[in-house]
Design an enzyme around this catalytic site. Structure first.
Site, PDB file in Angstrom:
ATOM      1  N   ASP A 248       0.824  -1.204   0.000  1.00 30.95           N
ATOM      2  CA  ASP A 248       0.000   0.000   0.000  1.00 30.95           C
ATOM      3  C   ASP A 248       0.859   1.255   0.000  1.00 30.95           C
ATOM      4  OD1 ASP A 248      -2.306  -1.362   0.115  1.00 30.95           O
ATOM      5  OD2 ASP A 248      -2.718  -0.998   2.232  1.00 30.95           O
ATOM      6  N   LYS A 270      -3.525   2.714  -1.799  1.00 33.89           N
ATOM      7  CA  LYS A 270      -4.631   3.453  -2.311  1.00 33.89           C
ATOM      8  C   LYS A 270      -4.513   4.858  -1.803  1.00 33.89           C
ATOM      9  CE  LYS A 270      -7.474  -0.274  -0.383  1.00 33.89           C
ATOM     10  NZ  LYS A 270      -6.885  -0.655   0.856  1.00 33.89           N
ATOM     11  N   MET A 383      -7.930   8.558   9.136  1.00 33.95           N
ATOM     12  CA  MET A 383      -8.486   9.091   7.886  1.00 33.95           C
ATOM     13  C   MET A 383      -9.444  10.254   8.151  1.00 33.95           C
ATOM     14  SD  MET A 383      -9.261   5.418   6.077  1.00 33.95           S
ATOM     15  CE  MET A 383      -9.940   4.646   7.542  1.00 33.95           C
TER      16      MET A 383
END
Ligand code: SAH
Length: 461
Positions: A248, A270, A383
């Protein structure tokens, strides 16, 4: 690299040690351990060398050094206390291109003797290139405790089977066979002193016609928040055995540098809103690679089971009957909190901590705000950067005082780590003004106050 490490075969080779004292005796003993034929040149021998001579292990040539004394030797070690003699030996040896070591004088050496960890036939050599022999010795001591005593016997057992395994398997399978044999149950048998059982187990593995070792497998490995020192031993081991690594964006470069050099590396995203590979494709990719017989490491930032979609990936693997394992990693909350000096719980300030995703779904955050806005609770948002306005407003609206301390930890545990502190009220402004970008973790709660006191925790970065 100041010196190229090589391992010399000195068996039956004539070697010369110049000097008759204690140091010369130690060098002579070392050469003897390597099977060399040692001659000691010195006017007279000290006690230790005299004993070696009396036992017939070394030959003694009485006298002082002259250039022609080097004739016929494979290498020479100068270990006298007379610097003029040492220099003369070095010069004479260099003129003949004969390997020479002068004790404690790296500048005069064409080779140096490393600190060694011996588990014959395994030898580990450590050198500081003469810069700091003490440091090399300290490192040696640490390695000494890492390498199990039975490793020598394990290597000897591998040697016994080497030709047969080579004849039996193609190179890729062979490597896998040995990696499993040398660190699985068979190795454990050897380390437990049960060599005969280990031998029988190896025989059985060799006779297994199903090629039990040929199937692919997937390891979902947590790589931690960024600092490679925070990897687990198992993560590192698997990374160094992988055929393919699917990683990732969150996996840091220093961590990728620890992956086996020959392993294929596949970037799987991502980045917010521009996923390199949709999740479904990643799941299928893992299945395909494993079905090709590869050892796949799916390397994920932090812990695979904390906002890592690890559950979905193993779902697909399980459905396809692919063997897999999950290796936990240090999650961003744990890593960032430690490196920023913010204890996530504290007897006086927080009895619980919640990890929450602040990822916006269709532009909004649908969370149980009442449950989050509790006193004596630390909230960690993953996030949460895009939704920071909403989450601060919602927490305040549900009863958390606007003055509640809060921290942003950007790129935590890496040399780029940045920590910004404020309150629920000021946090959105800090993000706007501060050029804060992902990955950033948001920590909200009274524990953030402790950072002032515990600042010394923070790395010098
Ligand atoms: N599985 C990961 C989390 C993946 S979600 C884990 O256990 O840590 C991605 C979010 O994690 C980022 O948006 C950020 O909020 C957080 N994160 C991951 N690594 C981070 C780091 N080094 N510093 C700050 N936040 C980090």
């Amino acid at each position: 690299m100041d010196f190229l490490p090589i391992f010399l075969d000195l068996r039956e080779q004539p070697c010369l040690v110049v000097g008759g004292g204690e140091v010369a005796a130690r060098k002579s003993a070392l050469l003897l351990r390597a099977g060399a034929r040692v001659t000691v040149l010195a006017p007279q021998l000290g006690a230790a060398l005299a004993a070696q001579g009396a036992a017939g292990r070394v030959a003694h040539r009485a006298g002082s050094f002259r250039d022609e004394d080097l004739e016929g030797y494979a290498l020479v070690i100068a270990a006298t206390s007379d610097q003029a003699v040492n220099r003369a030996v070095a010069a004479a040896a260099r003129a003949r291109r004969m390997p020479v070591n002068v004790v404690d004088q790296p500048a005069l050496c064409s080779f140096i003797l490393p600190s060694i960890i011996e588990r014959a036939p395994i030898t580990v050599a450590v050198s500081s290139g003469g810069a700091s022999p003490v440091l090399a010795r300290l490192l040696r001591a640490r390695l000494e405790s890492l390498v199990p005593a039975g490793y020598g016997r394990l290597a000897a057992l591998a040697r016994e089977f080497r030709d047969r395994v080579k004849a039996r398997f193609a190179p890729a399978e062979r490597r896998r066979f040995w990696e499993r044999a040398l660190q699985g149950p068979i190795a454990e048998l050897v380390l437990a002193g049960r060599d005969a059982d280990a031998r029988a187990a190896l025989e059985a593995a060799l006779a297994d016609t199903r090629l039990a070792f040929s199937g692919g497998e997937v390891s979902l490995v947590g790589a931690g928040p960024g600092d490679p020192d925070l990897l687990t031993f198992r993560a590192l081991r698997l990374m160094q055995q992988a055929d393919v690594v699917v990683y990732d964006r969150l996996v840091s470069q220093p961590i990728l540098d620890l992956v086996r050099l020959e392993a294929e590396r596949i970037y799987a995203g991502k980045e917010r809103a521009k996923h390199a590979l949709p999740q479904e494709d990643i799941n299928q990719l893992l299945v395909r690679l494993a079905k090709e017989g590869k050892r796949v490491v799916r390397l994920k930032g932090g812990d695979p089971f904390i906002f890592g979609r690890g559950g979905e990936e193993i779902d697909t693997l399980a459905a396809e009957g692919i063997p897999f394992q999950v290796v936990p990693g240090i999650t961003a909350a744990a890593g960032c909190a430690s490196y920023a000096g913010i204890p996530l719980t504290h007897r006086d300030y927080a009895q619980s901590v919640v990890f929450v995703t602040g990822h916006l779904q269709d532009g909004s955050l649908d969370l149980n705000w009442r449950a989050l806005a509790q006193p004596r609770q630390t909230i960690v948002f993953y996030m949460g950067l895009l939704g920071i306005d909403q989450l601060c407003a919602q927490l305040a609206a549900h009863g958390l005082p606007a003055g509640t301390p809060a921290a942003l930890v950007q790129a935590g545990t890496t040399p780029q780590q940045r920590v910004l502190t404020g309150t629920l009220r000021t946090l959105p402004g800090i993000v706007q003004a501060g050029g804060v970008h992902a990955p950033t973790l948001i920590i909200i709660g009274e524990v953030v106050r402790l950072r002032e006191r515990l600042k010394w925790f923070e790395s010098t970065a």
